[in-house]
Design an enzyme around this catalytic site. Structure first.
Site, short mmCIF file in Angstrom:
data_model
loop_
_atom_site.label_atom_id
_atom_site.label_comp_id
_atom_site.label_asym_id
_atom_site.label_seq_id
_atom_site.Cartn_x
_atom_site.Cartn_y
_atom_site.Cartn_z
N GLU A 273 0.85 -1.19 0.00
CA GLU A 273 0.00 0.00 0.00
C GLU A 273 0.88 1.23 0.00
O GLU A 273 1.90 1.28 0.70
CB GLU A 273 -0.89 0.02 1.25
CG GLU A 273 -2.02 -0.96 1.15
CD GLU A 273 -2.97 -0.85 2.33
OE1 GLU A 273 -3.16 0.25 2.86
OE2 GLU A 273 -3.52 -1.88 2.71
N LYS B 19 3.38 -16.52 -1.65
CA LYS B 19 2.79 -15.30 -1.10
C LYS B 19 2.81 -15.32 0.44
O LYS B 19 3.25 -14.36 1.09
CB LYS B 19 1.36 -15.16 -1.62
CG LYS B 19 0.54 -14.09 -0.96
CD LYS B 19 1.10 -12.71 -1.23
CE LYS B 19 0.48 -11.68 -0.31
NZ LYS B 19 -0.38 -10.76 -0.95
N ASN C 200 5.10 -12.83 3.09
CA ASN C 200 4.55 -11.98 4.16
C ASN C 200 4.92 -12.48 5.54
O ASN C 200 5.11 -11.69 6.46
CB ASN C 200 3.04 -11.84 3.99
CG ASN C 200 2.70 -10.75 2.98
OD1 ASN C 200 3.60 -10.08 2.48
ND2 ASN C 200 1.44 -10.58 2.68
N GLY D 161 9.60 -1.37 16.80
CA GLY D 161 8.53 -0.37 16.81
C GLY D 161 7.34 -0.89 17.59
O GLY D 161 7.47 -1.78 18.44
N GLY E 78 1.01 -3.85 11.02
CA GLY E 78 -0.44 -3.85 10.82
C GLY E 78 -0.75 -3.94 9.35
O GLY E 78 0.04 -4.46 8.56
N CYS F 287 -2.77 -6.96 5.09
CA CYS F 287 -2.20 -8.22 4.61
C CYS F 287 -1.43 -9.01 5.67
O CYS F 287 -1.80 -10.14 5.98
CB CYS F 287 -1.28 -7.96 3.42
SG CYS F 287 -2.20 -7.60 1.94
N LYS G 170 0.87 2.51 8.53
CA LYS G 170 2.21 2.92 8.08
C LYS G 170 2.04 4.22 7.31
O LYS G 170 0.90 4.59 6.97
CB LYS G 170 2.85 1.83 7.21
CG LYS G 170 2.14 1.61 5.89
CD LYS G 170 2.93 0.70 4.98
CE LYS G 170 2.27 0.63 3.61
NZ LYS G 170 2.96 -0.19 2.65
C1 UDX Z 1 2.53 -6.19 2.38
C2 UDX Z 1 3.69 -6.77 1.54
O1 UDX Z 1 4.83 -5.95 1.66
C3 UDX Z 1 3.26 -6.90 0.09
O2 UDX Z 1 4.30 -7.48 -0.66
C4 UDX Z 1 2.03 -7.76 0.08
O3 UDX Z 1 1.59 -8.12 -1.13
C5 UDX Z 1 0.92 -7.09 0.87
O4 UDX Z 1 1.37 -6.97 2.20
P1 UDX Z 1 1.59 -3.80 2.96
O5 UDX Z 1 0.52 -4.43 3.77
O6 UDX Z 1 1.27 -2.61 2.13
O7 UDX Z 1 2.27 -4.87 1.97
O8 UDX Z 1 2.69 -3.43 3.99
P2 UDX Z 1 4.26 -3.24 4.08
O9 UDX Z 1 4.71 -2.01 3.42
O10 UDX Z 1 5.01 -4.48 3.78
O11 UDX Z 1 4.25 -3.01 5.64
C6 UDX Z 1 3.82 -4.04 6.52
C7 UDX Z 1 4.25 -3.71 7.91
O12 UDX Z 1 5.65 -3.61 7.93
C8 UDX Z 1 3.70 -2.36 8.39
O13 UDX Z 1 3.22 -2.46 9.70
C9 UDX Z 1 4.87 -1.44 8.29
O14 UDX Z 1 4.83 -0.44 9.27
C10 UDX Z 1 6.03 -2.39 8.46
N1 UDX Z 1 7.19 -1.92 7.71
C11 UDX Z 1 7.05 -1.61 6.42
C12 UDX Z 1 8.39 -1.77 8.34
O15 UDX Z 1 8.52 -2.07 9.52
N2 UDX Z 1 9.44 -1.31 7.61
C13 UDX Z 1 9.30 -0.97 6.31
O16 UDX Z 1 10.27 -0.53 5.70
C14 UDX Z 1 8.09 -1.14 5.70
#
Ligand code: UDX
Length: 453
Positions: A159, A209, A213, A271, A275, A278, A338
């Site tokens: 996202e 997948k 994750n 942290g 959340g 996904c 995020k």
């Molecule tokens: C995630 C996967 O990254 C993506 O490949 C999948 O298809 C869908 O789920 P998203 O839910 O958008 O995407 O989140 P992501 O950016 O990965 O963040 C997930 C969690 O990791 C968040 O809580 C975020 O705060 C944390 N995060 C993210 C970190 O701690 N560090 C980062 O650099 C990015």
């Protein structure tokens, strides 16, 4: 190629507009009329940077349209991509939308004479496509897999970064059990030159997948566990610990004397927990499904547990440091799970706010884009604002939960000017402790406590 997409939600819509922009003819199907009208009026029903512009372009070019009519969409296309939601419910993954759509597709394919490929993009637990979905489509179409194609093609869209992720994929995974359906999918994705295509069977594609994750979630919970151990011992800074770890050339190689800094290392950070729509649901679904099959996944269980306790622990820390929270005005910086998204699903911020309210605190929360979504959580007694100044004004303490850039750049002076007592709890370790303390702020960072004895 002509592609229909079932489900104009986050994944379906992004997939649709991106494929349309790459030159395919795309028809997006959804059952919510307002959503269809909005999309056809070039307004995205979801917040995602760049999506409105792309939608405008592809509708303008005539390569993208949204409709309620699934039969028409399937009949005039070669491939149908299924992108409906698969939420987690109490007992495991909820496949009700997949079931409904598979039945409808089956009925439509019964009448369709030409070969058609059904591609599952929704995240489904391994073995769903080749058993559950295959059985439903076979039953309702009165045809066998092979008469129609059945593929599995997981999405890896973050996202806030989804368009970039779709347009510049690191890999395209295509689960296909026969060459004919695989060839169709390969042609569809042929527009992404130089991207590795990994062909697997259907279950392996589904598992890729979940494994991706689970690994991301594991890294976050692992970092949080190290933070918690560091806090328990005292006088250890988890951020320095993880920085030290990340210099290991096996994690972070140096090329031409410059560190590569692979993106995965960003998940090795302590942290308030992870959340979103996904990570939490996927790992819970995998755990529940794995347990059903007879294997208890201990690491994944622990990943979930640590993530659940992390916001609770942070509020306990606040109580330890500033005492009883009742009737204290607490400013919460960030509601989204995020930055760069308005999504508050499973957001650590909401968990922290609920806890603060239970403790009797007066919560003033802010977020640049997620306030409207948070307001829909009617049970929360919170004063919301889009700007952080309103939240900080007169506060007894503040807690930073979402790492928005505009919060990172708040200067110590501003905290001091706005707050009644400048006490900052840094749930993402974005501020400089020494600078804040020398400016007269009481600063508390996650994974960092003074020596205990
Ligand atoms: C995630 C996967 O990254 C993506 O490949 C999948 O298809 C869908 O789920 P998203 O839910 O958008 O995407 O989140 P992501 O950016 O990965 O963040 C997930 C969690 O990791 C968040 O809580 C975020 O705060 C944390 N995060 C993210 C970190 O701690 N560090 C980062 O650099 C990015």
């Amino acid at each position: 190629m002509k592609v229909s997409i079932v489900g104009a939600g986050y994944v379906g819509l992004i997939t649709g507009v991106c494929l349309a922009d790459k030159g395919h003819e795309v028809i997006c199907v959804d059952k919510v009329p307002e959503r269809i009208a909005m999309i056809n009026n070039k307004h995205s029903p979801i917040y995602e940077p760049g999506l409105d512009e792309l939608l405008e372009r592809v509708i303008g070019k005539g390569t993208f349209v949204a409709t309620l009519d699934m039969a028409w969409a399937i009949n005039v296309s070669d491939i149908t991509i299924v992108a409906v939601g698969t939420p987690y419910r109490e007992q495991g993954i909820d496949l009700s939308q997949i079931e409904e759509v598979s039945k409808e597709i089956g009925l439509i394919l019964r009448e369709k004479e030409s070969y058609h490929v059904v591609c599952i993009k929704s995240t489904v637990v391994p073995s769903t496509t080749d058993t559950y979905i295959a059985n439903i489509i076979e039953k309702f179409s009165e045809k066998y897999v092979g008469d129609f194609g059945l593929c599995m093609n997981p999405e890896f869209l973050r996202e806030g970064n989804a368009i970039e992720d779709f347009m510049n994929p690191d890999r395209i995974v295509i689960g296909a059990n026969d060459n004919k359906s695989f060839s169709a999918m390969k042609e569809l994705y042929g527009v992404f030159k130089d991207t590795p295509i990994l062909r697997t069977n259907l279950r392996t594609a589904e598992m890729i997948k979940y494994t991706t994750n689970s690994l991301l979630a594991l890294l976050i919970s692992f970092s949080n566990e190290i933070a918690n151990i560091s806090e328990a011992i005292g006088n250890i800074d988890v951020q320095e610990v993880l920085t030290g770890v990340c210099f290991d050339k096996r994690l972070n190689p140096r090329i031409n004397n410059t560190l590569v800094n692979p993106g995965i290392l960003a998940y090795l950070a302590a942290g308030c927990g992870f959340g979103g729509s996904c990570l939490p649901k996927d790992i819970k679904s995998l755990m529940a499904f794995s347990e059903k099959t007879g294997y208890v996944p201990e690491i994944i269980k622990a990943t979930i547990k640590i993530n659940e306790i992390q916001p609770v622990k942070f509020v306990q820390r606040m109580e330890r440091e500033i005492g009883d929270l009742s009737n204290k005005k607490i400013a919460v910086l960030g509601l989204a799970f995020k930055p760069e998204t308005d999504d508050i699903r499973e957001s650590p911020s909401i968990k922290i706010i609920k806890r603060l309210i239970e403790k009797g605190a007066d919560v003033f929360a802010c977020d640049p884009v997620a306030v409207e979504n948070a307001k829909r959580l009617k049970s929360l007694d919170v004063k919301y604002s889009r700007n952080y100044q309103d939240a900080l004004k007169g506060a007894d303490a503040c807690v930073l939960v979402t790492k928005w850039k505009e919060y990172e750049s708040i200067r110590p002076d501003e905290f001091k000017q706005l707050m009644k007592t400048p006490v900052v709890f840094d749930g993402r370790r974005v501020y400089d402790k020494a600078l804040f303390e020398s400016s007269g702020i009481r600063y508390f960072g996650i994974g960092l406590v003074e020596e205990r004895n």
